[in-house]
Design an enzyme around this catalytic site. Structure first.
Site, short mmCIF file in Angstrom:
data_model
loop_
_atom_site.label_atom_id
_atom_site.label_comp_id
_atom_site.label_asym_id
_atom_site.label_seq_id
_atom_site.Cartn_x
_atom_site.Cartn_y
_atom_site.Cartn_z
N MET A 17 0.83 -1.10 -0.12
CA MET A 17 -0.10 -0.10 -0.06
C MET A 17 0.94 1.20 -0.01
O MET A 17 1.56 1.47 1.00
CB MET A 17 -0.89 -0.11 1.14
CG MET A 17 -2.13 -1.04 1.21
SD MET A 17 -3.50 -0.98 2.68
CE MET A 17 -2.17 -1.68 3.65
N ALA A 18 0.78 2.04 -1.14
CA ALA A 18 1.65 3.17 -1.04
C ALA A 18 1.15 4.23 -0.07
O ALA A 18 0.05 4.35 0.13
CB ALA A 18 1.42 3.88 -2.66
N GLN A 70 7.87 -4.47 -4.25
CA GLN A 70 7.01 -4.25 -5.56
C GLN A 70 7.49 -3.20 -6.52
O GLN A 70 7.79 -2.11 -5.99
CB GLN A 70 5.45 -3.89 -5.19
CG GLN A 70 4.84 -4.26 -6.27
CD GLN A 70 3.35 -3.60 -5.99
OE1 GLN A 70 2.98 -2.48 -5.79
NE2 GLN A 70 2.42 -4.63 -6.42
N CYS A 101 -2.42 -1.61 -10.00
CA CYS A 101 -2.68 -0.07 -9.53
C CYS A 101 -3.64 0.58 -10.57
O CYS A 101 -3.53 0.77 -11.73
CB CYS A 101 -1.27 0.67 -9.53
SG CYS A 101 -1.55 2.37 -8.78
N LYS A 142 0.99 -9.19 -9.27
CA LYS A 142 -0.29 -8.74 -8.52
C LYS A 142 -1.08 -8.23 -9.67
O LYS A 142 -0.71 -7.18 -10.14
CB LYS A 142 0.30 -7.88 -7.24
CG LYS A 142 -1.20 -7.65 -6.60
CD LYS A 142 -0.87 -7.05 -5.14
CE LYS A 142 -2.12 -6.55 -4.38
NZ LYS A 142 -2.55 -5.18 -4.92
N ASN A 203 -6.86 -11.66 -2.71
CA ASN A 203 -7.06 -10.41 -2.00
C ASN A 203 -8.23 -9.86 -2.27
O ASN A 203 -8.71 -9.71 -3.50
CB ASN A 203 -5.61 -9.67 -2.70
CG ASN A 203 -5.80 -8.34 -2.17
OD1 ASN A 203 -5.81 -7.39 -3.19
ND2 ASN A 203 -5.86 -7.82 -0.95
N GLY A 204 -8.86 -8.77 -1.41
CA GLY A 204 -9.82 -7.93 -1.60
C GLY A 204 -10.84 -8.24 -0.67
O GLY A 204 -11.50 -9.25 -0.38
N ASP A 205 -11.22 -7.02 0.28
CA ASP A 205 -11.87 -6.92 1.17
C ASP A 205 -11.95 -8.32 2.54
O ASP A 205 -12.88 -8.71 2.92
CB ASP A 205 -13.39 -7.12 0.58
CG ASP A 205 -13.73 -5.71 0.43
OD1 ASP A 205 -12.94 -4.77 0.29
OD2 ASP A 205 -14.92 -5.41 -0.35
C1 LIG Z 1 -3.68 3.21 0.46
C2 LIG Z 1 -3.67 2.13 -0.77
C3 LIG Z 1 -2.50 2.21 -1.35
C4 LIG Z 1 -2.20 0.88 -2.14
N1 LIG Z 1 -1.01 0.85 -3.04
C5 LIG Z 1 -0.74 -0.28 -3.60
C6 LIG Z 1 0.34 -0.31 -4.12
O1 LIG Z 1 1.54 0.32 -4.15
N2 LIG Z 1 0.57 -1.63 -5.09
C7 LIG Z 1 -0.29 -2.58 -5.09
O2 LIG Z 1 -0.31 -3.53 -5.97
N3 LIG Z 1 -1.38 -2.42 -4.67
C8 LIG Z 1 -1.95 -0.98 -3.89
N4 LIG Z 1 -2.97 -1.02 -3.10
C9 LIG Z 1 -4.07 -2.24 -3.50
C10 LIG Z 1 -3.68 -3.06 -2.40
O3 LIG Z 1 -2.60 -3.72 -2.42
C11 LIG Z 1 -4.99 -4.39 -2.27
O4 LIG Z 1 -4.85 -4.83 -3.42
C12 LIG Z 1 -6.40 -3.57 -2.20
O5 LIG Z 1 -6.50 -2.71 -1.25
C13 LIG Z 1 -7.57 -4.53 -1.71
O6 LIG Z 1 -7.25 -5.39 -0.67
P1 LIG Z 1 -7.92 -4.82 0.65
O7 LIG Z 1 -9.34 -5.05 0.21
O8 LIG Z 1 -7.51 -6.06 1.56
O9 LIG Z 1 -7.58 -3.62 1.06
C14 LIG Z 1 -3.35 -0.12 -2.27
C15 LIG Z 1 -4.39 0.19 -1.69
C16 LIG Z 1 -4.68 1.14 -0.64
C17 LIG Z 1 -5.94 1.23 -0.02
#
Ligand SMILES: Cc1cc2nc3c(=O)[nH]c(=O)nc-3n(C[C@H](O)[C@H](O)[C@H](O)COP(=O)(O)O)c2cc1C
Length: 325
Positions: A17-18, A70, A101, A142, A203-205
């Site tokens: 997560m960036a 990543q 992304c 990813k 992954n997701g939610d």
């Molecule tokens: C603040 C934020 C930053 C993110 N940055 C990246 C990233 O740098 N690279 C990436 O592949 N996904 C990024 N994602 C996506 C997450 O890795 C993940 O796939 C997405 O949030 C869904 O998973 P979750 O429902 O568990 O949050 C980001 C998501 C959030 C909320």
């Protein structure tokens, strides 16, 4: 589980997560049970240009391992050079390619989820990175479900990446068009799992232990990746591990939470200095205190904090009484 030749203690990964998964955050998630960490996304181009700020994002300390690094980019030769370079500099346990992304500035450059519009390019990127790495560390990708509802191609992209040499696939089961909106189509994770032989991580939610158990049962995936549920809640990894092992889970007490937040903020300040650390700590503290009585007014005070001392005493206050502020 294993990714390539790297042993991962459990199949519960911290999602990249960036702006969130920096060193302090990764350390806390590992402490509470994440089996694999991932850095924030790092620009392959900036690595090739030798940009110092970018290199800082890519630094991985011993205490956060195993950790994937990543990379995002769209040109196979630059991705390959960046992979070799970050391996030499930071020795991540694996390198991951960002094919998910959704941010317009990334997509408009043909990077991130935009790559999924061109499965052949995904293949070329993975192939050239694998060649450049020459077996020094595993390579993962990813992906999302597809770019939009008219181009659901996670299975096709996953197969191309596997053929090119990818060692595992993380699947965020939404399209780019959905950004972070519901629904997450877990059937896509099952479809990818049935189509490839390498490990597939869903992954997701996935917000809690029960969600993780359900997604693994429903899709047959080899592991889960947790993003937003870990914000202000690194304990989620401990919870998921307990559920996956069929053990009873006890949530941390208010005092344990207080200690955890303070440790997190101390690490952040230690790593980034007080000025930047305290400012970045504001959002983390706001996540940690979410749901506590009076958290809205507390958040306003946290956002005005200028020093570590002030931040720490607000944290003590928040977790001592649990009453309104
Ligand atoms: C603040 C934020 C930053 C993110 N940055 C990246 C990233 O740098 N690279 C990436 O592949 N996904 C990024 N994602 C996506 C997450 O890795 C993940 O796939 C997405 O949030 C869904 O998973 P979750 O429902 O568990 O949050 C980001 C998501 C959030 C909320």
């Amino acid at each position: 589980m294993k990714i390539g030749n790297v042993e991962i203690k459990n199949g519960v990964f911290l999602a990249p997560m960036a702006g969130v998964t920096d060193r302090a955050f990764r350390y806390m998630c590992k402490k509470y049970g994440a089996g694999g960490m991932t850095t924030e996304m790092v620009s392959a181009k900036a690595i090739c240009y030798g940009d110092k700020k970018t290199a800082r994002l890519a630094y991985i300390a011993l205490e956060e391992r195993p950790c994937g690094l990543q990379l995002f980019g769209s040109e196979p030769d630059i991705m390959a050079r960046a992979a070799a370079s970050v391996f030499d500099l930071f020795s991540p346990e694996f390198i991951d390619v960002n094919m998910g992304c959704p941010a317009p500035k990334i997509v408009n450059n043909g990077e991130g989820s935009s790559l999924m519009k061109n499965p052949r390019l995904c293949y070329e990127i993975v192939k050239s990175m694998k060649t450049a790495l020459d077996g020094r560390c595993p390579l993962t990708v990813k992906i999302r479900r597809g770019f939009d509802k008219d181009s659901i191609n996670a299975v096709e992209v996953a197969k191309m990446c596997e053929e090119a040499g990818a060692d595992a696939i993380f699947v965020h089961a939404r399209t780019r068009e959905q950004m972070y909106m519901p629904p997450v189509e877990y059937s896509t994770i099952a479809d990818v799992k049935n189509a490839v032989k390498i490990p597939v991580i869903g992954n997701g939610d996935i917000m809690c232990g029960l969600d993780a158990v359900n997604v693994m049962k429903e899709t047959g995936c080899d592991g889960v990746m947790i993003g937003r549920a870990s914000q202000g809640n690194p304990f989620v990894f401990d919870e998921i591990n307990h559920y996956l092992e069929g053990k009873a889970y006890t949530a941390p007490t208010s005092d344990e939470k207080r200690k955890c937040v303070k440790e997190h903020i101390s690490l952040l300040v230690e790593d980034k200095g007080e000025y930047v650390g305290v400012r970045e700590a504001r959002k983390h503290v706001a996540w940690y205190i979410k749901g506590l009585p009076g958290s809205a007014s507390m958040r306003n005070r946290v956002n005005l904090c200028e020093s570590t001392k002030e931040m720490m005493s607000l944290i003590d206050e928040a977790f001592s009484t649990g009453e309104s502020f």
